[in-house]
Design a protein around this motif. Structure first.
Motif, PDB file in Angstrom:
ATOM      1  N   MET A  65      59.464  42.696 -29.227  1.00 51.98           N
ATOM      2  CA  MET A  65      58.686  43.639 -30.025  1.00 51.98           C
ATOM      3  C   MET A  65      57.695  42.812 -30.850  1.00 51.98           C
ATOM      4  O   MET A  65      58.103  41.996 -31.685  1.00 51.98           O
ATOM      5  CB  MET A  65      59.594  44.450 -30.956  1.00 51.98           C
ATOM      6  CG  MET A  65      60.434  45.482 -30.231  1.00 51.98           C
ATOM      7  SD  MET A  65      61.382  46.469 -31.410  1.00 51.98           S
ATOM      8  CE  MET A  65      61.879  47.843 -30.368  1.00 51.98           C
ATOM      9  N   LEU A  85      57.083  45.377 -26.143  1.00 55.52           N
ATOM     10  CA  LEU A  85      56.526  46.566 -26.775  1.00 55.52           C
ATOM     11  C   LEU A  85      55.678  46.103 -27.945  1.00 55.52           C
ATOM     12  O   LEU A  85      56.030  45.146 -28.631  1.00 55.52           O
ATOM     13  CB  LEU A  85      57.611  47.511 -27.296  1.00 55.52           C
ATOM     14  CG  LEU A  85      58.534  48.211 -26.296  1.00 55.52           C
ATOM     15  CD1 LEU A  85      59.747  47.333 -26.013  1.00 55.52           C
ATOM     16  CD2 LEU A  85      58.995  49.554 -26.848  1.00 55.52           C
ATOM     17  N   TRP A  89      56.596  50.802 -32.468  1.00 57.46           N
ATOM     18  CA  TRP A  89      57.178  51.165 -31.193  1.00 57.46           C
ATOM     19  C   TRP A  89      57.681  52.600 -31.225  1.00 57.46           C
ATOM     20  O   TRP A  89      57.973  53.161 -32.276  1.00 57.46           O
ATOM     21  CB  TRP A  89      58.324  50.224 -30.835  1.00 57.46           C
ATOM     22  CG  TRP A  89      59.450  50.215 -31.834  1.00 57.46           C
ATOM     23  CD1 TRP A  89      59.497  49.505 -32.999  1.00 57.46           C
ATOM     24  CD2 TRP A  89      60.686  50.947 -31.759  1.00 57.46           C
ATOM     25  NE1 TRP A  89      60.681  49.742 -33.661  1.00 57.46           N
ATOM     26  CE2 TRP A  89      61.434  50.628 -32.924  1.00 57.46           C
ATOM     27  CE3 TRP A  89      61.230  51.831 -30.834  1.00 57.46           C
ATOM     28  CZ2 TRP A  89      62.692  51.156 -33.171  1.00 57.46           C
ATOM     29  CZ3 TRP A  89      62.475  52.364 -31.069  1.00 57.46           C
ATOM     30  CH2 TRP A  89      63.206  52.026 -32.232  1.00 57.46           C
ATOM     31  N   GLU A  93      59.304  55.012 -25.251  1.00 55.35           N
ATOM     32  CA  GLU A  93      58.816  53.837 -24.527  1.00 55.35           C
ATOM     33  C   GLU A  93      59.907  52.781 -24.422  1.00 55.35           C
ATOM     34  O   GLU A  93      60.090  52.149 -23.374  1.00 55.35           O
ATOM     35  CB  GLU A  93      57.596  53.246 -25.221  1.00 55.35           C
ATOM     36  CG  GLU A  93      57.024  52.040 -24.474  1.00 55.35           C
ATOM     37  CD  GLU A  93      55.828  51.426 -25.178  1.00 55.35           C
ATOM     38  OE1 GLU A  93      55.210  50.515 -24.588  1.00 55.35           O
ATOM     39  OE2 GLU A  93      55.525  51.845 -26.316  1.00 55.35           O
ATOM     40  N   LEU A  94      60.652  52.589 -25.505  1.00 56.97           N
ATOM     41  CA  LEU A  94      61.753  51.633 -25.479  1.00 56.97           C
ATOM     42  C   LEU A  94      62.767  51.989 -24.400  1.00 56.97           C
ATOM     43  O   LEU A  94      63.173  51.143 -23.597  1.00 56.97           O
ATOM     44  CB  LEU A  94      62.436  51.583 -26.847  1.00 56.97           C
ATOM     45  CG  LEU A  94      63.719  50.739 -26.927  1.00 56.97           C
ATOM     46  CD1 LEU A  94      63.411  49.268 -26.655  1.00 56.97           C
ATOM     47  CD2 LEU A  94      64.387  50.909 -28.284  1.00 56.97           C
ATOM     48  N   ARG A  97      61.307  51.401 -20.802  1.00 58.10           N
ATOM     49  CA  ARG A  97      61.219  49.987 -20.437  1.00 58.10           C
ATOM     50  C   ARG A  97      62.597  49.393 -20.156  1.00 58.10           C
ATOM     51  O   ARG A  97      62.765  48.610 -19.222  1.00 58.10           O
ATOM     52  CB  ARG A  97      60.498  49.209 -21.533  1.00 58.10           C
ATOM     53  CG  ARG A  97      59.007  49.540 -21.625  1.00 58.10           C
ATOM     54  CD  ARG A  97      58.286  48.655 -22.610  1.00 58.10           C
ATOM     55  NE  ARG A  97      56.876  48.996 -22.703  1.00 58.10           N
ATOM     56  CZ  ARG A  97      55.935  48.553 -21.871  1.00 58.10           C
ATOM     57  NH1 ARG A  97      56.279  47.735 -20.880  1.00 58.10           N
ATOM     58  NH2 ARG A  97      54.672  48.907 -22.016  1.00 58.10           N
TER      59      ARG A  97
END
Length: 210
Positions: A65, A85, A89, A93-94, A97
């Motif tokens: 991150m 990321l 964030w 999305e986390l 991924r």
């Protein structure tokens, strides 16, 4: 914040552990993936690089991150970056991924053979003994691959010759013995026993709990 990250990982179905510093990445049990959320990206990557150089991060995927202004550092330490990321964030999305990384790791794992201290990557043609790479010729690699894909099975010299060298190969059975001897030499005195001779029959990958 760290609390938010942990909460979101739990909601995604993961069981996160919080570790401090790069050295914590190799604590027991070793994780399959790590989300790195540190303010000092350069220092953390340098420490992670030192741990990686010792071979202790093998099989661990690192997701970083980072702030947009720190993206250049990812290129400098590309061998440590499996995904990233940018801050701030988003939970969706986390999760996406991490799911894609899980899927990629599962596909990679299917192409890796592990037999005791030996690891063979079928996609990259790389073989390691413990943490040390083995420099094998193509035929030595194919011979070892045959034995590793059938652990415990005894192969007659004739069968090895036909499977590894092909039916149109006109060399004698001594070819197999010579390549086994060379393979054992590269395994070294401490591990030559992994390729076991079955008297009057042929060869097999030995039991790996000696």
């Amino acid at each position: 914040t760290l609390a938010r990250l942990v909460t979101e990982l739990v909601l995604c179905g993961y069981r996160p552990r919080v570790v401090t510093g790069a050295e914590g990445l190799v604590s027991e049990p070793t994780p399959s993936a790590v989300v790195v959320a540190e303010d000092d990206v350069i220092q953390t990557m340098q420490r992670a690089g030192a741990v990686h150089a010792d071979g202790k991060l093998r099989g661990v995927s690192l997701v970083w991150m980072v702030r947009p202004e720190d993206l250049d550092h990812l290129r400098a330490f590309g061998h440590l970056v499996d995904d990233f990321l940018t801050l701030p964030w988003e939970p969706a999305e986390l999760e996406t991924r991490l799911r894609l990384l899980d899927r990629r790791n599962e596909a990679d794992e299917a192409e890796v053979l592990r037999r005791g201290p030996l690891t063979m990557n079928l996609a990259t043609y790389q073989v390691t003994l413990g943490e040390h790479p083995l420099d094998l010729t193509f035929m030595e690699y194919e011979l070892l691959k045959l034995l590793m894909t059938h652990p415990g099975r005894v192969f007659r010299r004739e069968e090895i010759l036909s499977r590894v060298w092909g039916y149109d190969y006109y060399g004698g059975m001594r070819t197999v013995d010579v390549h086994v001897r060379r393979l054992r030499a590269k395994l070294g005195n401490d591990h030559a026993w992994l390729v076991e001779t079955v008297r009057s029959v042929g060869y097999r990958l030995a039991r790996t709990h000696r």
